[in-house]
Design an enzyme around this catalytic site. Structure first.
Site, PDB file in Angstrom:
ATOM      1  N   GLU A 172      46.991  93.234  26.941  1.00  0.00           N
ATOM      2  CA  GLU A 172      46.669  94.122  28.056  1.00  0.00           C
ATOM      3  C   GLU A 172      45.160  94.146  28.267  1.00  0.00           C
ATOM      4  O   GLU A 172      44.396  94.361  27.307  1.00  0.00           O
ATOM      5  CB  GLU A 172      47.182  95.535  27.746  1.00  0.00           C
ATOM      6  CG  GLU A 172      47.655  96.234  28.997  1.00  0.00           C
ATOM      7  CD  GLU A 172      47.992  97.685  28.728  1.00  0.00           C
ATOM      8  OE1 GLU A 172      47.681  98.517  29.592  1.00  0.00           O
ATOM      9  OE2 GLU A 172      48.534  97.964  27.641  1.00  0.00           O
ATOM     10  N   ASP A 186      37.711  85.388  30.850  1.00  0.00           N
ATOM     11  CA  ASP A 186      38.177  86.410  31.772  1.00  0.00           C
ATOM     12  C   ASP A 186      37.354  86.234  33.039  1.00  0.00           C
ATOM     13  O   ASP A 186      36.122  86.196  32.996  1.00  0.00           O
ATOM     14  CB  ASP A 186      38.024  87.825  31.217  1.00  0.00           C
ATOM     15  CG  ASP A 186      38.868  88.798  32.028  1.00  0.00           C
ATOM     16  OD1 ASP A 186      40.109  88.722  31.936  1.00  0.00           O
ATOM     17  OD2 ASP A 186      38.294  89.589  32.797  1.00  0.00           O
TER      18      ASP A 186
END
Ligand code: IMP
Length: 197
Positions: free
Chosen positions: A40, A69
């Site tokens: 998550e 990311d």
């Protein structure tokens, strides 16, 4: 050296493998490393999320793990979708998502946008390498091109083509991901690290 890519995104795996070709790094997918997980992304920044994913994959496999990311910041949307780029798309097709963005920025005077990429590499001994890169562009007036993935058809580069109109090689040469991962290769070669526990 073996590195696990902490991602389930097949497009990223393909691009990062291409970027690292010839570097001496063998990039394993999570599945190849025997771990199938989805972390998550609760971090407030690209770097925090990259770290969460890399650490989880490193702990699960016992191997050094690297994570990217990334996302698109759009000025006319106050920097969104940014760290939420993947969530903003949700279950929609990227064709629909790109058209949604064209509507949201229509008539806005500032069409500037940037792709951001944070790369974090975590080692079982506690060392950590962090890299960050951006690619500047604007939001195009229409979708163009079929290469790349995600938001690429509406990301217009200063040279006049969208990211989706570039070959894989051209994209990797200038992309946020290409530059961040080449920085990682340089730091690995020079033995540089950003955290040493
Ligand atoms: P992450 O897995 O949370 O890093 O998700 C990144 C998201 O940002 C992707 O799912 C795409 O929506 C978007 N994104 C990141 N890099 C690119 C790119 O190179 N092209 C197009 N979209 C990208």
């Amino acid at each position: 050296m073996k590195l696990v890519l902490a991602s389930n995104n097949p497009h990223k795996l393909r691009e990062v493998r291409e970027i690292l070709a010839g570097s001496g790094i063998e990039l394993l997918s999570q599945r190849e490393a025997g771990c199938d997980m989805e972390v998550e992304e609760t971090g407030a920044s690209f770097a925090e999320n990259a770290r969460l994913k890399a650490q989880a994959a490193m702990r699960a496999t016992g191997l050094p793990a690297v994570s990217d990311d990334s996302g698109l910041e759009i000025n006319a949307m106050g920097g969104a979708p940014g760290v939420h780029s993947s969530r903003f798309a949700g279950d929609r097709s990227y064709d629909a998502v790109c058209r949604d963005i064209l509507e949201r920025v229509a008539g806005h005077p500032d069409r500037r946008a940037r792709y951001c990429c944070a790369v974090v590499c975590c080692f079982p001994d506690g060392r950590e390498i962090r890299c960050f890169a951006t690619t500047e562009g604007t939001i195009a007036r229409e979708l163009r091109g079929s290469g790349g993935f995600g938001y690429d058809p509406i990301f217009l580069l200063p040279q006049g083509r969208t990211m989706a109109e570039l070959t894989e090689e051209e994209k990797n040469a200038i992309s946020h991901r290409g530059r961040a991962f080449r920085e990682l290769v340089r730091k690995l070669k020079d033995g540089e690290c950003d955290a040493d526990k």
